[in-house]
Design a protein around this motif. Structure first.
Motif, PDB file in Angstrom:
ATOM      1  N   TYR A 593     -22.799  -5.080 -16.472  1.00  0.00           N
ATOM      2  CA  TYR A 593     -23.221  -5.268 -17.758  1.00  0.00           C
ATOM      3  C   TYR A 593     -23.754  -4.338 -18.672  1.00  0.00           C
ATOM      4  O   TYR A 593     -24.687  -3.605 -17.942  1.00  0.00           O
ATOM      5  CB  TYR A 593     -23.990  -6.646 -17.991  1.00  0.00           C
ATOM      6  CG  TYR A 593     -23.389  -7.892 -17.692  1.00  0.00           C
ATOM      7  CD1 TYR A 593     -22.839  -8.816 -18.536  1.00  0.00           C
ATOM      8  CD2 TYR A 593     -23.305  -8.427 -16.332  1.00  0.00           C
ATOM      9  CE1 TYR A 593     -22.188  -9.986 -18.321  1.00  0.00           C
ATOM     10  CE2 TYR A 593     -22.506  -9.441 -16.001  1.00  0.00           C
ATOM     11  CZ  TYR A 593     -22.320 -10.337 -16.790  1.00  0.00           C
ATOM     12  OH  TYR A 593     -21.459 -11.480 -16.484  1.00  0.00           O
ATOM     13  N   CYS A 623     -32.024 -12.621 -14.741  1.00  0.00           N
ATOM     14  CA  CYS A 623     -31.179 -13.109 -15.834  1.00  0.00           C
ATOM     15  C   CYS A 623     -29.411 -12.832 -15.884  1.00  0.00           C
ATOM     16  O   CYS A 623     -28.825 -13.984 -16.037  1.00  0.00           O
ATOM     17  CB  CYS A 623     -31.675 -12.619 -17.392  1.00  0.00           C
ATOM     18  SG  CYS A 623     -30.681 -13.467 -18.709  1.00  0.00           S
ATOM     19  N   ARG A 624     -29.430 -11.648 -15.183  1.00  0.00           N
ATOM     20  CA  ARG A 624     -27.933 -11.277 -15.277  1.00  0.00           C
ATOM     21  C   ARG A 624     -27.277 -12.259 -13.919  1.00  0.00           C
ATOM     22  O   ARG A 624     -26.054 -12.719 -13.966  1.00  0.00           O
ATOM     23  CB  ARG A 624     -27.750  -9.951 -14.680  1.00  0.00           C
ATOM     24  CG  ARG A 624     -26.420  -9.398 -14.655  1.00  0.00           C
ATOM     25  CD  ARG A 624     -26.143  -8.447 -13.235  1.00  0.00           C
ATOM     26  NE  ARG A 624     -25.855  -9.455 -12.161  1.00  0.00           N
ATOM     27  CZ  ARG A 624     -24.615  -9.519 -11.550  1.00  0.00           C
ATOM     28  NH1 ARG A 624     -23.375  -8.983 -12.129  1.00  0.00           N
ATOM     29  NH2 ARG A 624     -24.397 -10.336 -10.629  1.00  0.00           N
ATOM     30  N   CYS A 627     -26.494 -15.647 -15.119  1.00  0.00           N
ATOM     31  CA  CYS A 627     -25.247 -15.689 -16.088  1.00  0.00           C
ATOM     32  C   CYS A 627     -24.159 -14.893 -15.747  1.00  0.00           C
ATOM     33  O   CYS A 627     -23.199 -14.592 -16.575  1.00  0.00           O
ATOM     34  CB  CYS A 627     -25.895 -15.032 -17.406  1.00  0.00           C
ATOM     35  SG  CYS A 627     -27.256 -15.950 -18.368  1.00  0.00           S
ATOM     36  N   SER A 628     -24.128 -14.501 -14.454  1.00  0.00           N
ATOM     37  CA  SER A 628     -23.172 -13.999 -13.861  1.00  0.00           C
ATOM     38  C   SER A 628     -21.357 -14.460 -14.165  1.00  0.00           C
ATOM     39  O   SER A 628     -20.709 -13.558 -14.074  1.00  0.00           O
ATOM     40  CB  SER A 628     -23.189 -13.527 -12.549  1.00  0.00           C
ATOM     41  OG  SER A 628     -22.995 -14.878 -11.829  1.00  0.00           O
ATOM     42  N   TYR A 630     -20.720 -15.379 -17.273  1.00  0.00           N
ATOM     43  CA  TYR A 630     -20.394 -15.354 -18.606  1.00  0.00           C
ATOM     44  C   TYR A 630     -20.077 -13.893 -19.160  1.00  0.00           C
ATOM     45  O   TYR A 630     -20.534 -12.996 -18.455  1.00  0.00           O
ATOM     46  CB  TYR A 630     -21.911 -15.830 -19.296  1.00  0.00           C
ATOM     47  CG  TYR A 630     -22.135 -17.077 -19.235  1.00  0.00           C
ATOM     48  CD1 TYR A 630     -21.668 -18.186 -20.103  1.00  0.00           C
ATOM     49  CD2 TYR A 630     -22.682 -17.558 -18.136  1.00  0.00           C
ATOM     50  CE1 TYR A 630     -21.608 -19.461 -19.867  1.00  0.00           C
ATOM     51  CE2 TYR A 630     -23.148 -18.996 -17.973  1.00  0.00           C
ATOM     52  CZ  TYR A 630     -22.372 -19.944 -18.951  1.00  0.00           C
ATOM     53  OH  TYR A 630     -22.529 -21.463 -18.962  1.00  0.00           O
ATOM     54  N   TYR A 632     -21.469 -12.695 -22.083  1.00  0.00           N
ATOM     55  CA  TYR A 632     -22.794 -12.186 -22.660  1.00  0.00           C
ATOM     56  C   TYR A 632     -23.871 -12.876 -21.824  1.00  0.00           C
ATOM     57  O   TYR A 632     -23.944 -14.096 -21.621  1.00  0.00           O
ATOM     58  CB  TYR A 632     -22.891 -12.376 -24.019  1.00  0.00           C
ATOM     59  CG  TYR A 632     -21.961 -11.702 -24.940  1.00  0.00           C
ATOM     60  CD1 TYR A 632     -22.084 -10.524 -25.270  1.00  0.00           C
ATOM     61  CD2 TYR A 632     -20.883 -12.593 -25.422  1.00  0.00           C
ATOM     62  CE1 TYR A 632     -20.959 -10.144 -26.277  1.00  0.00           C
ATOM     63  CE2 TYR A 632     -19.863 -12.234 -26.444  1.00  0.00           C
ATOM     64  CZ  TYR A 632     -20.133 -10.614 -26.572  1.00  0.00           C
ATOM     65  OH  TYR A 632     -19.175 -10.003 -27.376  1.00  0.00           O
ATOM     66  N   TRP A 633     -25.029 -12.087 -21.842  1.00  0.00           N
ATOM     67  CA  TRP A 633     -26.277 -12.798 -21.541  1.00  0.00           C
ATOM     68  C   TRP A 633     -27.662 -12.088 -22.160  1.00  0.00           C
ATOM     69  O   TRP A 633     -27.197 -10.860 -22.680  1.00  0.00           O
ATOM     70  CB  TRP A 633     -26.696 -13.100 -20.078  1.00  0.00           C
ATOM     71  CG  TRP A 633     -26.666 -11.542 -19.133  1.00  0.00           C
ATOM     72  CD1 TRP A 633     -25.463 -11.028 -18.666  1.00  0.00           C
ATOM     73  CD2 TRP A 633     -27.675 -10.640 -19.003  1.00  0.00           C
ATOM     74  NE1 TRP A 633     -25.459  -9.898 -18.014  1.00  0.00           N
ATOM     75  CE2 TRP A 633     -27.196  -9.677 -18.282  1.00  0.00           C
ATOM     76  CE3 TRP A 633     -28.939 -10.603 -19.549  1.00  0.00           C
ATOM     77  CZ2 TRP A 633     -27.731  -8.737 -17.987  1.00  0.00           C
ATOM     78  CZ3 TRP A 633     -29.688  -9.339 -19.030  1.00  0.00           C
ATOM     79  CH2 TRP A 633     -29.072  -8.440 -18.209  1.00  0.00           C
ATOM     80  N   CYS A 641     -34.174 -16.774 -20.739  1.00  0.00           N
ATOM     81  CA  CYS A 641     -32.701 -16.093 -20.464  1.00  0.00           C
ATOM     82  C   CYS A 641     -31.712 -16.960 -21.054  1.00  0.00           C
ATOM     83  O   CYS A 641     -31.687 -18.043 -20.798  1.00  0.00           O
ATOM     84  CB  CYS A 641     -32.541 -15.876 -18.998  1.00  0.00           C
ATOM     85  SG  CYS A 641     -30.891 -15.574 -18.441  1.00  0.00           S
ATOM     86  N   TYR A 642     -30.566 -16.406 -21.697  1.00  0.00           N
ATOM     87  CA  TYR A 642     -29.637 -17.109 -22.269  1.00  0.00           C
ATOM     88  C   TYR A 642     -28.053 -16.415 -21.735  1.00  0.00           C
ATOM     89  O   TYR A 642     -28.175 -15.396 -21.747  1.00  0.00           O
ATOM     90  CB  TYR A 642     -29.643 -17.262 -23.796  1.00  0.00           C
ATOM     91  CG  TYR A 642     -31.014 -17.775 -24.406  1.00  0.00           C
ATOM     92  CD1 TYR A 642     -31.083 -19.138 -24.396  1.00  0.00           C
ATOM     93  CD2 TYR A 642     -32.038 -16.995 -24.569  1.00  0.00           C
ATOM     94  CE1 TYR A 642     -32.470 -19.880 -24.938  1.00  0.00           C
ATOM     95  CE2 TYR A 642     -33.311 -17.806 -25.039  1.00  0.00           C
ATOM     96  CZ  TYR A 642     -33.530 -18.945 -25.030  1.00  0.00           C
ATOM     97  OH  TYR A 642     -34.478 -19.583 -25.436  1.00  0.00           O
ATOM     98  N   CYS A 643     -27.264 -17.440 -21.772  1.00  0.00           N
ATOM     99  CA  CYS A 643     -25.823 -17.019 -21.525  1.00  0.00           C
ATOM    100  C   CYS A 643     -24.836 -17.532 -22.628  1.00  0.00           C
ATOM    101  O   CYS A 643     -24.956 -18.520 -23.217  1.00  0.00           O
ATOM    102  CB  CYS A 643     -25.387 -17.524 -20.024  1.00  0.00           C
ATOM    103  SG  CYS A 643     -26.835 -17.841 -19.002  1.00  0.00           S
TER     104      CYS A 643
END
Ligand code: HEM
Length: 908
Positions: A593, A623-624, A627-628, A630, A632-633, A641-643
């Motif tokens: 990313y 976080c990555r 959210c893997s 997605y 975006y994160w 942490c948001y995805c």
């Protein structure tokens, strides 16, 4: 009842819970007795019984070696165990092998199961056999042996001549001789499908094998036919060994059954003297099943889940109105704070075996973590007002709360075998540390049964949460069979054991909002972390309420509470660190990313709405990983942490230096700021929205989409089979579940199957199912606690249930009639053959339909406002035309409504 917990518990469950709710399905391939699940001419029930004899028959009771020990798994190619039946039997049993059920005990259970399935006696089952680790001595009786040899061989096994005759007759009431195995006894072209029966009722456990022999009418190929000339007429040699005296006694049908019960038990109980067998299994009247404590609510609550299973054999329907447990706190008193110590529940499902039926009462209690639990008693509340109290033979049912396996925080991936095991240890027991015993299976080249082994690891201390501290460890299970593993977590003399990895998810969920530490080593410092002031991540928090952070995050890190779950250095206490804090930077790329920019939140909405979590060990890497799936994160406010696969339109780029908070778990990198995301994307050239659109697939093979449904409370909505796959799609799940009426995908990568839906699962807004499939970014696969639910109405079976969908309609709920008016006034019909599907068809042109009182069907375009929601359990009358479906009740409608148009096929 046996005293619980007990060594018999696992085998007892496999033995008795054969069908329906929580079925273990151990009898599936031997039921009915004539089932030829492995191919024409191959009766599985007969094969299982023969396996019991072949594994045992090499015993030497003079030397105290061999016997029923599973050594057959290593002896398949030794020339004595010809034919495919031994291998397929062991392959079927292999997945049932566990730390609490050996292959040898399962082979013994197979004798009970096959005999019982064929109408024979209930052979008593004792457990405790130990599996051999290699092949034993040869010595299976062969048809060409002489009478003298047979006598010697059975004497070696511990059997008299009389018992030799009895056990051979009891075995040879099932199955036959096969051309593929003994072409000289059964020449090609004779017998049915290459098999020649040992008596004329080869799929019934009866004494025709005896009476046909005595009357001279037998066609038993081991008595008459080509076997005589080649001296392979072994049944004649055995049966005639005492001048037919024993056979004549077996000519009485009842005598035959009782003798077989005794002698077959003797056969499976041949074990070395070092093996101590339990008493024969008698199913519990009351048994706790799948009990589990889980630390939740930041550490303030212990959630107790599981079932009380009650034997209902012979009881009239409805004679039990409810079941309660009354528990004691950790000190052994019944003071449970504000709430009572009693939890009551009504029946959720039923299961049955050959001889017994059981009802399951789900338990769900929230217990104050500070007061804990030590034991409980069970009260059966009978419909006639009487109560029966069960106290586990005076011991009460014990529950320890010293160490708890934390399933939500643990995870396992079937593909790689990567396991993270997390346990919560009570703070007054921290000095005893924590270990995990991982039980895992590895394939063996010399056996069809994988080898069960274990390894014990120390768990690492992590964050404190109220009166408990979390511990964790990572381990890789080699061999590709991670899902067949188990874990025990251990703290001194206490353990939380036998946690099946099939019930552990593929994603480790963060432990949300840990409360201030109580009684732990971090007490004092724990209170200063202020973690409780951070709102939970699931609620859409208005970003404006976050305190503006303007300066100096390096010298004044917002949250750096020790200990974090994955501290960069585990051995060094933070206080000894005298090196200056590292200089933070914006990482240009993190594992595939790349950094997009600093990014604002949306206007009243999250910029990234896919998934989220927060904790004080946040790093860009964690976080990555989270959210893997997605596109975006982003990290925000140092610890969130948001995805998402799309960015909210109202969010936008901000100057990079506004993202000035360092990550809570790594002071060398930035993690956004208040209302600012440190935003990463899969590739720089990624278009703002993915090409193609994410959709809810209306049909997948023979399945149609029902909609988005919640998990059941206390139990899985679909509880019969499950898998997790980083390449999950709805198509893959449909294939995996093809034998079941329902499948559902959840949390992007999980797949569940069921022949019925748990009653506590309910419909949820379609928008809740917002996670793309791990294996297809353009298809939805549920969300956390949300199933993307599909049905194939052509598959029937299982428990009576309220079908989630029928025709173009989905289930809404159980409703009352209107007050003085019908709830649905469009059209109506009633028949003695009513089904949910028939009513759906009758009402095809309306928005709603409802079935009532088993036989009635009503349609309408509107629902009378005075029709009210009723408990799902009220709609409990079976449809007059289908015993597996509910059709409302008196004054109760099972109400359905048309699916939203976007979900129907025409719209595709
Ligand atoms: C002198 C002792 C025995 C001899 C020589 C013997 C021999 C045989 C032979 C040659 C077959 C045919 C196998 C095939 O073609 O698939 C057979 C089948 C069978 N035997 Fe025995 N047997 C003996 C004792 C027993 C005992 C004690 C039991 C169990 C209690 C037993 C259970 C069975 C069963 C269930 C089958 C049918 C298997 C099928 O249909 O697949 N046998 N036996």
């Amino acid at each position: 009842d046996p005293t619980w917990p007990n060594a018999i518990d696992e085998i007892e469950e496999i033995m008795t819970q054969l069908q329906s709710f929580r079925a273990r399905k151990f009898a599936d391939t031997v039921s009915p007795c004539s089932n030829e699940a492995s191919g024409p001419g191959r009766q599985n029930a007969a094969e299982w019984l023969r396996v019991g004899f072949h594994d045992m028959s090499t015993a030497n009771t003079y030397f105290g070696i061999g016997g029923l020990d599973g050594s057959l798994q290593y002896e398949l190619d030794n020339g004595e165990n010809t034919g495919p039946g031994h291998r397929t039997t062991l392959e079927f049993m292999a997945p049932y092998v566990s730390p609490r059920s050996t292959l040898a005990d399962l082979i013994a259970l197979g004798v009970y199961t096959s005999v019982r399935s064929c109408g024979g006696p209930a052979v008593p089952i004792r457990v405790g056999r130990i599996d051999a680790t290699g092949k034993g001595a040869p010595g299976v009786p062969q048809p060409q042996n002489s009478v003298a040899t047979f006598k010697q061989q059975f004497d070696r096994m511990g059997f008299s001549v009389e018992e030799m005759i009895q056990v051979t007759a009891c075995g040879h009431t099932l199955g036959g001789v096969h051309n593929t195995e003994f072409p000289d006894i059964v020449p090609a072209g004779t017998g049915l499908d290459g098999e020649s029966g040992l008596d004329t009722s080869d799929a019934v456990f009866d004494n025709l094998v005896v009476t046909e022999y005595l009357s001279g009418e037998t066609k038993n190929p081991l008595v008459v036919g080509p076997s005589i000339k080649i001296d392979k007429n072994s049944d004649f040699k055995v049966f005639n060994a005492d001048g037919n005296q024993t056979m004549e006694a077996l000519a009485d049908a009842e005598t035959f059954k009782s003798v077989c019960k005794t002698v077959l038990q003797k056969m499976i109980d041949v074990v070395p003297p070092s093996v101590k067998l339990t008493d024969p299994i008698v199913p519990y009247k009351v048994k706790p099943v799948n009990l589990q404590l889980t630390l939740i609510n930041g550490g303030s609550t212990l959630q107790l889940t599981g079932f009380i299973r009650v034997k209902t054999t012979g009881l009239a329907q409805g004679s039990i109105s409810s079941v309660s447990i009354t528990y004691k706190n950790r000190r052994g008193t019944t003071d449970c704070g504000l709430s009572t110590c009693v939890v009551t529940s009504t029946v959720q499902g039923a299961s049955q075996g050959f001889d017994d039926t059981f009802a399951f009462y789900p338990i769900s209690a929230n217990i104050l973590a500070s007061s804990g639990i030590s034991s409980f008693t069970v009260t059966i509340n009978n419909a006639d007002g009487t109560k029966d109290i069960y106290d586990n033979n005076g011991n009460e049912y014990p529950v320890q709360d010293a160490i708890i396996f934390q399933s939500p925080q643990s995870c396992v991936l079937g593909s790689s075998g990567a396991l993270t095991a997390v346990a919560a240890v009570r703070n007054d027991r921290l000095s005893q540390g924590a270990q995990v015993k991982v039980w895992y299976k590895t394939p063996q080249t010399n056996s069809p049964v994988p080898l069960l082994q274990s390894t014990t690891l120390d768990l690492k201390k992590g964050q404190c949460a109220g009166p408990y501290t979390l511990f964790n460890v990572d381990y890789t299970i080699e061999g590709g069979l991670a899902y067949e593993g188990y874990v025990d977590v251990i703290n001194g003399d206490q353990s939380d054991s036998f946690k099946a990895l099939t019930s552990v998810g593929g994603t480790c969920r963060a432990f949300a909002n840990p409360a201030a530490c109580v009684g732990g080593e971090d007490e004092g410092s724990g209170g200063t972390t202020a973690v409780t002031s951070v709102p939970t991540t699931t609620e859409a928090l208005p970003t404006t309420t976050e305190p503006p952070v303007t300066t100096g995050p390096v010298t004044d890190p917002p949250v750096t509470s020790p200990p974090v779950t994955e501290p960069p250095t585990t051995t060094e206490p933070a206080t000894t660190t005298t090196t200056p804090p590292p200089v933070p930077s914006h990482r240009p790329a993190v594992d595939g990313y790349v950094l997009v920019s600093c990014w604002t939140e949306g206007d009243g909405v999250r910029a990234l709405a896919g998934n989220a979590y927060a904790n004080d060990s946040m790093t860009l890497e964690t976080c990555r990983d989270f959210c893997s799936n997605y596109v975006y994160w982003g990290t925000e406010y140092g610890r969130e942490c948001y995805c998402g696969n799309t960015l909210a339109k109202s969010s936008g780029e901000a100057p990079l230096d506004e993202c000035n908070m360092v990550c809570a778990g790594d002071a060398s990198e930035y993690c956004g700021a208040g209302n600012r995301l440190e935003l990463y994307s899969t590739t720089v050239t990624q278009p703002p929205t993915p090409t193609g659109t994410l959709t809810h697939e209306p049909t997948v093979g023979p399945y149609t989409l029902v909609g988005c449904w919640t998990e059941g409370s206390g139990d899985r909505a679909l509880g019969q089979k499950a898998t997790i796959d980083p390449d999950m799609t709805n198509e893959a799940c449909a294939e995996f579940c093809s034998d079941f009426r329902y499948f559902g995908t959840e949390y992007g990568d999980e797949c569940y199957c069921g022949s019925f839906l748990a009653g506590s699962s309910a419909t949820a807004p379609l928008a809740d199912c917002n996670m793309p499939c791990a294996g297809n970014e353009f298809e939805y696969c549920g969300a956390s606690n949300r199933l993307e639910l599909y049905i194939n109405p052509n598959v029937t079976g299982g428990n009576p249930e309220q079908p989630a969908a029928a025709g173009d309609f989905v289930f809404v709920g159980c409703q009352t009639e209107g007050n003085g008016t019908r709830a649905l006034t469009g059209a109506a019909t009633a028949t003695g053959t009513m089904t949910v599907e028939a009513c759906a068809e009758f009402c095809a042109d309306f928005t709603y339909f409802g079935t009532e009182y088993g036989s009635e069907c009503y349609c309408g375009n509107t629902l009378a406002p005075s029709s009210l929601k009723a408990p799902a359990a009220d709609c409990n009358m079976l449809c007059s035309g289908n015993e597996l479906e509910y059709c409302g009740a008196g004054n109760r409608l099972s109400l359905y409504t048309k699916k939203p148009e976007e979900l129907t096929e025409e719209d595709e």
